[in-house]
Design a protein around this motif. Structure first.
Motif, PDB file in Angstrom:
ATOM      1  N   ASN A   1      -4.526  10.180   0.140  1.00 54.98           N
ATOM      2  CA  ASN A   1      -4.346   9.291  -1.005  1.00 54.98           C
ATOM      3  C   ASN A   1      -3.886   7.918  -0.523  1.00 54.98           C
ATOM      4  OD1 ASN A   1      -4.039   8.332  -3.645  1.00 54.98           O
ATOM      5  ND2 ASN A   1      -1.868   8.912  -3.658  1.00 54.98           N
ATOM      6  N   VAL A   2      -4.785   6.939  -0.583  1.00 53.69           N
ATOM      7  CA  VAL A   2      -4.473   5.573  -0.160  1.00 53.69           C
ATOM      8  C   VAL A   2      -4.585   4.658  -1.369  1.00 53.69           C
ATOM      9  CG1 VAL A   2      -5.119   3.639   1.323  1.00 53.69           C
ATOM     10  CG2 VAL A   2      -5.320   5.993   2.173  1.00 53.69           C
ATOM     11  N   GLU A   3      -3.482   3.996  -1.699  1.00 53.99           N
ATOM     12  CA  GLU A   3      -3.472   3.040  -2.805  1.00 53.99           C
ATOM     13  C   GLU A   3      -3.166   1.658  -2.250  1.00 53.99           C
ATOM     14  OE1 GLU A   3      -1.137   4.159  -6.265  1.00 53.99           O
ATOM     15  OE2 GLU A   3      -0.940   6.186  -5.425  1.00 53.99           O
ATOM     16  N   LEU A   4      -4.113   0.744  -2.395  1.00 50.70           N
ATOM     17  CA  LEU A   4      -3.902  -0.640  -1.991  1.00 50.70           C
ATOM     18  C   LEU A   4      -3.522  -1.446  -3.224  1.00 50.70           C
ATOM     19  CD1 LEU A   4      -6.925  -1.154   0.437  1.00 50.70           C
ATOM     20  CD2 LEU A   4      -4.559  -0.635   1.014  1.00 50.70           C
ATOM     21  N   LYS A   5      -2.369  -2.129  -3.147  1.00 50.46           N
ATOM     22  CA  LYS A   5      -1.882  -2.910  -4.282  1.00 50.46           C
ATOM     23  C   LYS A   5      -2.349  -4.356  -4.154  1.00 50.46           C
ATOM     24  CE  LYS A   5       0.553   0.671  -5.597  1.00 50.46           C
ATOM     25  NZ  LYS A   5       0.292   1.412  -6.835  1.00 50.46           N
TER      26      LYS A   5
ATOM     27  N   ALA B   1       0.845  -1.195   0.000  1.00 54.35           N
ATOM     28  CA  ALA B   1       0.000   0.000   0.000  1.00 54.35           C
ATOM     29  C   ALA B   1       0.877   1.239   0.000  1.00 54.35           C
ATOM     30  CB  ALA B   1      -0.923   0.010   1.214  1.00 54.35           C
TER      31      ALA B   1
END
Length: 518
Positions: free
Chosen positions: A513-517, A115
């Protein structure tokens, strides 16, 4: 080879220093933080470290005067995999310190990212580490892929949540001082020493790990700072805006009566403490040392410097600072002097059962409509250490006192004449009502087995030998509202704060801004 078992080749003591917390306590593994796209990205390792403190008990070390309410309301007390929300809301900082001899390698470009929160990276390897630790602690079968995947998701969510909160604290320009961080680290190291058992065991564990206290402090400081930031943020945005009415408390009591545990059996006890009294030579030696330390301070040495270097009390680490306390928090001899001193005045050496104290009051706060009179004080303590011969004298004296009681001597009169517990002596040794679960484990069964009016055999404790008399017994019963309304108010407050926190956090996360991979 002699010595304590946990000191053999480092043993459990060294493990405590590596972990920084008791075995089985919630542990959060290292967290790597990197700036995305930053040149020469550095990997910083951090763990969640706790803070706390303890103070010598009053009343002869018997235990709490009353039991704590056991509310069996599990549906309102679920904490998830890691008690992040409890930690944030109520200041119960997680205690975790990974092995001091571990070396965290720089993150490789090939490492997978789990993340990204703004520009902070959470690596898959860190999530995996924490998941395996949680699985071990919670006895989750590593071969159960479904359970492990669910656990990993919860762990990742907790890691993301922490980064979101730190980002919001930064946005709001919330700060903590280096002094606040240092005090919190002091408390955590004091807690670590208590868990290890002694200063000697603590030093042995540091030596086994080939590290120093300075290195240990460096391990604690980053996460302690993070936790203080989060605590202040949530205090400002959630705690300060949440309140509970009497109507809500009564409604909760009515709706949950079947879920509230029963009031445990309680004993009304009196005791006589025959303390371990050092001989006159040891007392004179301790008094002379206390006099010399006071003279150093009077002649210009900084009080906190003298306390750190010479005091025998755990508060030495914080320069002898005891914080702010109200009447009744300290043993009477100490309290009487502390509340009579003017700010910055230095007391002569004062004797308590713990030794001789040189006291300085930093601030004396008068009572107000919302708070009791209190003082902020620090002290230097010189302990007059007892010997096996001193303990044997106390044992024989305790047996003689008990013989007199069995022959019909009045317990209250004997307590006033012989007890070393100044907090209860004048009242005939009465400790008041104590719930059976609140008694020390090794006293619970023998004291609960006494008949009303019966006198116990002498029990050896840290301060000396105790003789107890059972004055009354109250059987297990249902709680009345008035008995538990304060506890219920806190339960309702906790529930409301947790709900308010979740609503607030959901709003905050939308602005991060949260990006979960995958």
């Amino acid at each position: 080879m002699g010595g304590r078992p946990d000191r053999v080749e480092g043993g459990a003591a060294a493990a405590h220093v590596r972990r920084g917390c008791a075995a089985g306590a919630p542990r959060v593994a290292r967290r790597r933080r990197e700036q995305v796209g930053a040149p020469n990205a550095r990997t910083a390792s951090r763990e969640d470290a706790g803070s706390g403190g303890s103070r010598a008990p009053r009343g002869g070390e018997v235990g709490p005067r009353d039991g704590r309410l056991d509310l069996h309301l599990h549906q309102h007390d679920h904490e998830g995999i890691f008690p992040m929300k409890r930690w944030i809301l109520f200041g119960a900082i997680l205690c975790a310190l990974y092995s001091l001899d571990a070396r965290v390698p720089a993150a490789q470009a090939s490492e997978r990212i789990a993340a990204i929160v703004n520009k902070q990276v959470i690596l898959s390897s860190d999530v995996d580490d924490r998941t395996l630790e949680a699985a071990s602690r919670m006895h989750v079968d590593p071969g159960d892929s479904v359970a492990l995947a669910k656990l990993r998701t919860e762990v990742l969510n907790q890691m993301v949540e922490k980064e979101v909160l730190l980002a919001e604290a930064t946005r709001q320009a919330i700060t903590v001082s280096n002094a606040d961080v240092a005090q919190a680290v002091d408390r955590e190291i004091d807690n670590l020493k208590q868990r290890l058992g002694s200063e000697e065991d603590y030093r042995a564990a540091l030596a086994h790990e080939k590290t120093t206290e300075a290195d240990l402090r460096k391990r604690y400081e980053p996460d302690v700072r993070d936790q203080l930031l989060i605590s202040r943020l949530v205090g400002k945005e959630v705690q300060s805006k949440t309140s509970v009415t009497d109507v809500e408390v009564r409604a909760y009591f009515a709706a949950n009566r079947d879920s509230i545990g029963k009031k445990p059996e309680a004993l009304t006890l009196a005791h006589i403490l025959l303390p371990f009294e050092p001989d006159s030579f040891q007392l004179r030696r301790a008094r002379l040392r206390a006099d010399s330390l006071r003279n150093l301070i009077v002649k210009g040495r900084a009080f906190d410097e003298v306390a750190r270097q010479f005091s025998d009390d755990p508060s030495a680490r914080s320069g002898g600072d005891l914080g702010t306390f109200v009447r009744g928090a300290m043993v009477p001899e100490f309290e009487q002097v502390a509340f009579s001193l003017k700010p910055m005045e230095i007391s002569p050496p004062i004797r308590t059962r713990y030794g001789y104290h040189v006291i300085q009051v930093l601030e004396h706060l008068a009572a107000t409509d919302s708070s009791d009179e209190r003082v902020h004080a620090r002290h230097v303590m010189v302990q007059a250490k007892s010997t096996p011969a001193d303990e044997e004298r106390s044992r024989k004296k305790a047996l003689a006192v008990r013989d007199s009681l069995l022959r019909g001597a009045d317990f209250a009169a004997m307590a006033r004449a012989y007890s070393g517990d100044s907090a209860t002596r004048d009242s005939g040794g009465v400790l008041g009502q104590i719930s059976v679960p609140a008694l020390p484990a090794n006293l619970r069964e023998p004291l609960a087995g006494l008949r009303v009016g019966e006198v116990s055999v002498p029990f050896k404790r840290d301060a000396g030998y105790h003789i107890f008399k059972l004055l009354a017994r109250e059987p297990e019963s249902e709680y009345k509202f008035e008995e538990i309304k304060d506890d219920l108010r806190q339960v309702v407050m906790n529930k409301k704060m947790e709900d308010a926190y979740r609503r607030w956090y959901d709003r905050v996360r939308k602005n991060v801004n949260v990006e979960l991979k995958n």
